[in-house]
Write an enzyme that holds these catalytic residues in place. Structure first.
Site, PDB file in Angstrom:
ATOM      1  N   HIS A  73       0.977  -1.337   0.005  1.00 38.60           N
ATOM      2  CA  HIS A  73      -0.116   0.103  -0.047  1.00 38.60           C
ATOM      3  C   HIS A  73       1.006   1.247  -0.079  1.00 38.60           C
ATOM      4  O   HIS A  73       0.432   2.232   0.836  1.00 38.60           O
ATOM      5  CB  HIS A  73      -1.066  -0.063   1.183  1.00 38.60           C
ATOM      6  N   ASN A 146     -10.311  -2.764   2.685  1.00 40.03           N
ATOM      7  CA  ASN A 146     -10.031  -2.675   1.095  1.00 40.03           C
ATOM      8  C   ASN A 146     -11.225  -2.701   0.312  1.00 40.03           C
ATOM      9  O   ASN A 146     -12.391  -2.590   0.812  1.00 40.03           O
ATOM     10  CB  ASN A 146      -9.474  -4.108   0.770  1.00 40.03           C
ATOM     11  N   HIS A 337      -3.678   1.085  12.198  1.00 44.87           N
ATOM     12  CA  HIS A 337      -3.444  -0.226  13.096  1.00 44.87           C
ATOM     13  C   HIS A 337      -4.968  -0.764  13.078  1.00 44.87           C
ATOM     14  O   HIS A 337      -5.714  -0.126  14.001  1.00 44.87           O
ATOM     15  CB  HIS A 337      -2.656   0.286  14.211  1.00 44.87           C
TER      16      HIS A 337
HETATM   17 FE1  HDE Z   1      -2.493  -4.794   5.595  1.00 47.13          FE
HETATM   18  N1  HDE Z   1      -0.723  -4.094   5.901  1.00 47.13           N
HETATM   19  N2  HDE Z   1      -1.882  -6.754   5.943  1.00 47.13           N
HETATM   20  N3  HDE Z   1      -4.516  -5.658   4.975  1.00 47.13           N
HETATM   21  N4  HDE Z   1      -3.266  -2.942   4.937  1.00 47.13           N
HETATM   22  C1  HDE Z   1      -0.294  -2.614   5.803  1.00 47.13           C
HETATM   23  O1  HDE Z   1       0.751  -1.384   7.328  1.00 47.13           O
HETATM   24  C2  HDE Z   1      -1.032  -6.664   6.828  1.00 47.13           C
HETATM   25  C3  HDE Z   1      -4.832  -7.139   4.955  1.00 47.13           C
HETATM   26  C4  HDE Z   1      -4.481  -2.571   4.506  1.00 47.13           C
HETATM   27  O2  HDE Z   1      -3.196   3.592   4.097  1.00 47.13           O
HETATM   28  C5  HDE Z   1       0.910  -2.474   6.384  1.00 47.13           C
HETATM   29  O3  HDE Z   1       1.278   0.919   7.617  1.00 47.13           O
HETATM   30  C6  HDE Z   1      -0.741  -8.216   7.180  1.00 47.13           C
HETATM   31  C7  HDE Z   1      -6.043  -7.192   4.687  1.00 47.13           C
HETATM   32  C8  HDE Z   1      -4.681  -1.264   4.114  1.00 47.13           C
HETATM   33  O4  HDE Z   1      -1.526   3.240   5.400  1.00 47.13           O
HETATM   34  C9  HDE Z   1       1.546  -3.686   7.128  1.00 47.13           C
HETATM   35  C10 HDE Z   1      -1.884  -8.548   6.774  1.00 47.13           C
HETATM   36  C11 HDE Z   1      -6.572  -5.829   4.576  1.00 47.13           C
HETATM   37  C12 HDE Z   1      -3.081  -0.891   4.398  1.00 47.13           C
HETATM   38  C13 HDE Z   1       0.437  -4.560   6.727  1.00 47.13           C
HETATM   39  C14 HDE Z   1      -2.485  -7.700   5.985  1.00 47.13           C
HETATM   40  C15 HDE Z   1      -5.479  -4.705   4.828  1.00 47.13           C
HETATM   41  C16 HDE Z   1      -2.318  -1.988   4.771  1.00 47.13           C
HETATM   42  C17 HDE Z   1       1.944  -1.852   5.517  1.00 47.13           C
HETATM   43  C18 HDE Z   1      -2.351 -10.082   6.732  1.00 47.13           C
HETATM   44  C19 HDE Z   1      -8.067  -5.388   4.208  1.00 47.13           C
HETATM   45  C20 HDE Z   1      -2.739   0.544   4.119  1.00 47.13           C
HETATM   46  C21 HDE Z   1       2.129  -0.518   5.726  1.00 47.13           C
HETATM   47  C22 HDE Z   1      -2.339 -10.843   8.198  1.00 47.13           C
HETATM   48  C23 HDE Z   1      -8.848  -5.964   5.366  1.00 47.13           C
HETATM   49  C24 HDE Z   1      -2.909   1.463   5.003  1.00 47.13           C
HETATM   50  C25 HDE Z   1       1.416  -0.150   7.199  1.00 47.13           C
HETATM   51  C26 HDE Z   1      -2.550   2.724   4.867  1.00 47.13           C
HETATM   52  C27 HDE Z   1      -1.114  -1.822   5.143  1.00 47.13           C
HETATM   53  C28 HDE Z   1       0.057  -5.777   7.263  1.00 47.13           C
HETATM   54  C29 HDE Z   1      -3.856  -7.944   5.184  1.00 47.13           C
HETATM   55  C30 HDE Z   1      -5.506  -3.411   4.291  1.00 47.13           C
HETATM   56  C31 HDE Z   1       2.475  -4.203   6.805  1.00 47.13           C
HETATM   57  C32 HDE Z   1       0.259  -8.848   8.088  1.00 47.13           C
HETATM   58  C33 HDE Z   1      -6.778  -8.361   4.874  1.00 47.13           C
HETATM   59  C34 HDE Z   1      -5.902  -0.659   3.539  1.00 47.13           C
HETATM   60  O5  HDE Z   1       1.392  -3.703   8.543  1.00 47.13           O
END
Ligand code: HDE
Length: 700
Positions: A73, A146, A337
């Site tokens: 993202h 999402n 978060h």
């Molecule tokens: Fe994320 N995801 N994600 N994700 N995600 C990040 O956090 C992660 C997942 C989503 O505009 C990271 O600050 C793991 C699902 C959005 O700043 C990180 C898993 C969904 C955004 C991270 C998921 C999301 C992130 C990278 C699986 C939809 C952007 C930078 C367990 C429900 C937020 C950050 C923004 C961002 C981890 C799966 C949505 C690495 C470990 C499911 C919208 O922490």
């Protein structure tokens, strides 16, 4: 709690505190600098001196301007706004921001793509992030969702594998922003739990027309908890007021070159124009007693609850009404978060959610350089913060008094809030079991819901999905990976698999039944038209000298009254002279734009018999592309001649005066003079429908 207006002001001041406008240039220490165009040197042609502290500070600060981009993202666009509930949700949740329709809660939303780096293009085929920070009176609540309601994997331990597979390949860092490459499809073909999200990824949902025109989903099943401690399962949905609209793949690709900022410019421009995007927040509520009432597991993030089974109940609306002041300070530094929850909202044991609750704080510690990022203006809660957490990099608070608990020297402060009051109380879910590293059998069906998604699509949506699979798999070098993926598709739907196999040169699998015959009409874009208005649609009017001025004026007035944005495009910038001898301003020169940047096109006429734009190859290409992409086309008077010159197969056009013909989203009237009411109504209707499928080819 501060009103949204106060909060806006406070945030503005926070940014400007270090940046008082109007005074002379200073160093970071506030020492005035005489000028910044020459460094201090030993003589006019001599070496630069180390003594030049301004030069050294300026360069050093510049050298350190970048922070790591998000690991996923990375590319995003954000905006501020507010949320207000329609009525109290006290029956289900005690969350303060969901109680009183009179209370507006400020929000910051960040939309994003997932795969590409910070500088990649907007209109790639990808999931879009939709993350909302609610600055509630009880602390920050982050709904980090999402634009798809399902995810690619069921357990967070696989997230690094999935992300490595979808990101550019490790040896050459190719492709940027795209999923059409071997490693992703290798992973997919070996991991059928990805299939449901892959169906969404191959659908038009993955190429949204606008961030303002896409849904958002919390994905996981969360838990509402009311004041009596009663829990209810909840899935969150954002529905855009303008409806859900997408691009077609060909234009999405062209847009990547014509305007790589297509989606974020659209968001920015709409807010600047006062066309504030709006979403309705809806919830699907499932009583705890019904936890096992479904043929899938509520804890499985690769599954949806069909809306026909559990309707989405609207509970409030969100409006985005302010662009950030500074991209880096706000959109880049915002830190979401999933574990930022408020009393009344709790988690479930969805293993993907549990992993996220670890990962977001962890990633921010490195991305934002230490533990104090919640003091940044965009992250700072409006609720007071009192605790004994201290120090660390970039501490900007000046704490006083004691820093431990219990204490008597500090008067026992900050005191415990105590259970039962306004403090967060974790839901007292009973948990017991053996420690095992094994997926629940209730998570094993990977085919029924992808089949349901497929069955729910209109024919044109199915066609686009097949074309997307053909494109993506067609880019995969390893034929074994293509074949293995098609074998999985055969377990979703036989016809889908055959169609894809034919396109990518692998054996057609034996005809198979759909894994499920069920359908959820709410999944089709056909059912997501929103309020049916044409507000903010971009309409191009192709003009040239001699153009029928009355026609342009009549169309412009009507479309503007409907909230559309009308731009006059001509071969060159400046002015043109209309048929009435008046001069009219050209909004943009044709060579600087393209049909893919507009939602519809109008061809006004000129003096009878002369299609005024037919001689301009840019104009002809513009119309041809709009037609091929299913966009509404209107033509008046001799403008109809431009269209007929393209010889559109099977399309009916107006051939006599005073006769409006509307066919496949093309509205024509050969009459000269101002557009008739009938024409205008028909043109507005076809614009509202967004796209028109099933057109035959045009002459190239
Ligand atoms: Fe994320 N995801 N994600 N994700 N995600 C990040 O956090 C992660 C997942 C989503 O505009 C990271 O600050 C793991 C699902 C959005 O700043 C990180 C898993 C969904 C955004 C991270 C998921 C999301 C992130 C990278 C699986 C939809 C952007 C930078 C367990 C429900 C937020 C950050 C923004 C961002 C981890 C799966 C949505 C690495 C470990 C499911 C919208 O922490």
């Amino acid at each position: 709690m501060a009103s949204p207006a106060d909060r806006k002001q406070e945030q503005r001041e926070a940014f400007r505190a270090d940046d008082p406008a109007g005074g002379p240039l200073t160093t970071d220490q506030g020492v005035e600098v005489d000028h910044t165009d020459d460094s201090l040197a030993a003589g006019e042609r001599g070496p630069t001196l180390m003594e030049d502290f301004h030069f050294r500070e300026k360069l050093t600060r510049f050298d350190h301007e970048r922070i790591p981009e998000r690991v996923v993202h990375a590319r995003g666009a954000g905006a501020y706004g507010y949320f207000e509930p329609y009525e109290s949700c006290a029956e289900f949740t005690r969350a303060a921001f969901l109680q009183d329709p009179a209370v507006r809660t400020p929000v910051f939303v960040r939309f994003s793509t997932v795969q590409g780096p910070k500088g990649s293009a907007d209109t790639v085929r990808d999931v879009r992030g939709f993350a909302t920070k609610f600055y509630t009176s009880e602390g920050n609540y982050d709904l980090v969702g999402n634009n798809f309601p399902v995810f690619f994997i069921q357990d967070g331990v696989k997230f690094p594998d999935f992300v490595h597979a979808v990101k550019p390949e490790p040896h050459n860092d190719i492709p940027t922003g795209a999923s059409a490459h071997d490693t992703l499809w290798d992973f997919v073909s070996l991991q059928p739990e990805t299939l449901h999200a892959i169906m969404w990824l191959m659908s038009d949902r993955a190429i949204p027309r606008s961030y303002r025109m896409m849904q958002g989903f919390g994905v996981h099943t969360f838990r509402f908890v009311n004041a009596d401690g009663k829990g209810t399962f909840v899935k969150f949905h954002w529905k855009p007021r303008l409806g859900v609209h997408s691009l077609v793949w060909d234009e999405a690709q062209e847009c990547q070159g014509r305007d790589p900022d297509f989606n974020r410019r659209d968001l920015w421009d709409a807010i600047e124009a006062g066309e504030y995007p709006e979403w309705e927040l809806g919830v699907q509520l499932v009583p705890e007693e019904d936890e096992f009432a479904f043929d899938f597991d509520l804890l499985d993030p690769t599954k949806i609850i069909p809306e026909e089974q559990v309707p989405v109940r609207p509970i409030g609306r969100m409006v985005l009404d302010r662009n950030p002041e500074n991209f880096f300070a706000e959109t880049e530094q915002v830190a979401f978060h999933t574990a930022n929850v408020v009393p009344g909202i709790d988690f479930t044991n969805d293993p993907l959610l549990q992993a996220r609750n670890f990962s977001y704080l962890d990633t921010q510690l490195i991305r934002l350089g230490g533990p104090n990022f919640s003091q940044l203006p965009v992250n700072r809660p409006v609720a007071p913060v009192r605790n004994n957490q201290r120090d660390g990099y970039h501490q900007s608070a000046i704490h006083s008094g004691t820093n431990y608990f219990p204490n008597s020297l500090g008067g026992g402060c900050p005191a415990h809030a105590g259970a039962g009051g306004s403090a967060y109380t974790h839901y007292a879910e009973r948990v017991d079991g053996h420690k095992i590293r094994r997926r629940s059998p209730s998570f094993q069906d990977h085919y029924s819901q992808p089949a349901m998604f497929w069955n729910s699509m209109a024919d044109w949506e199915k066609q686009h999905i097949v074309e997307a699979f053909r494109f993506e798999l067609g880019k995969v070098g390893a034929m074994t990976v293509r074949a293995r993926t098609v074998e999985h598709l055969a377990k979703v739907d036989g016809e889908l698999a055959v169609q894809v196999a034919r396109g990518v040169g692998v054996p057609e699998p034996a005809a198979a039944e759909a894994a499920s015959k069920s359908a959820s009409p709410a999944l089709s874009l056909e059912s997501l038209r929103g309020d049916g208005s044409i507000r903010t649609r971009q309409i191009a009017v192709l003009v040239t000298d001699g153009v029928d001025a009355e026609q342009i004026t009549s169309v412009r007035e009507r479309l503007a009254a409907e909230g559309a944005v009308v731009e006059a495009l001509a071969a060159t910038d400046g002015t043109i002279t209309g048929s009435d001898g008046e001069t009219y301003t050209v909004d943009r020169a044709l060579p600087t734009v393209a049909s893919v940047l507009y939602d519809a096109v109008l061809l006004p006429g000129g003096p009878v018999g002369t299609p005024p734009t037919a001689a301009d190859p840019d104009a002809v290409r513009f119309v041809r592309d709009a037609y091929r992409h299913g966009k509404p086309v209107g033509a008046l008077g001799s403008g109809v001649g431009v269209l007929s010159a393209l010889e559109p197969e099977g399309l009916r056009l107006s051939t006599e005066f005073q006769r409006v013909v509307a066919d496949q989203g093309v509205v024509t009237d050969t009459s000269p003079g101002p557009a008739s009411e009938e024409f205008l109504n028909a043109f507005v209707d076809v614009i509202a429908a967004h796209r028109h499928w099933g057109r035959g080819p045009v002459r190239r």
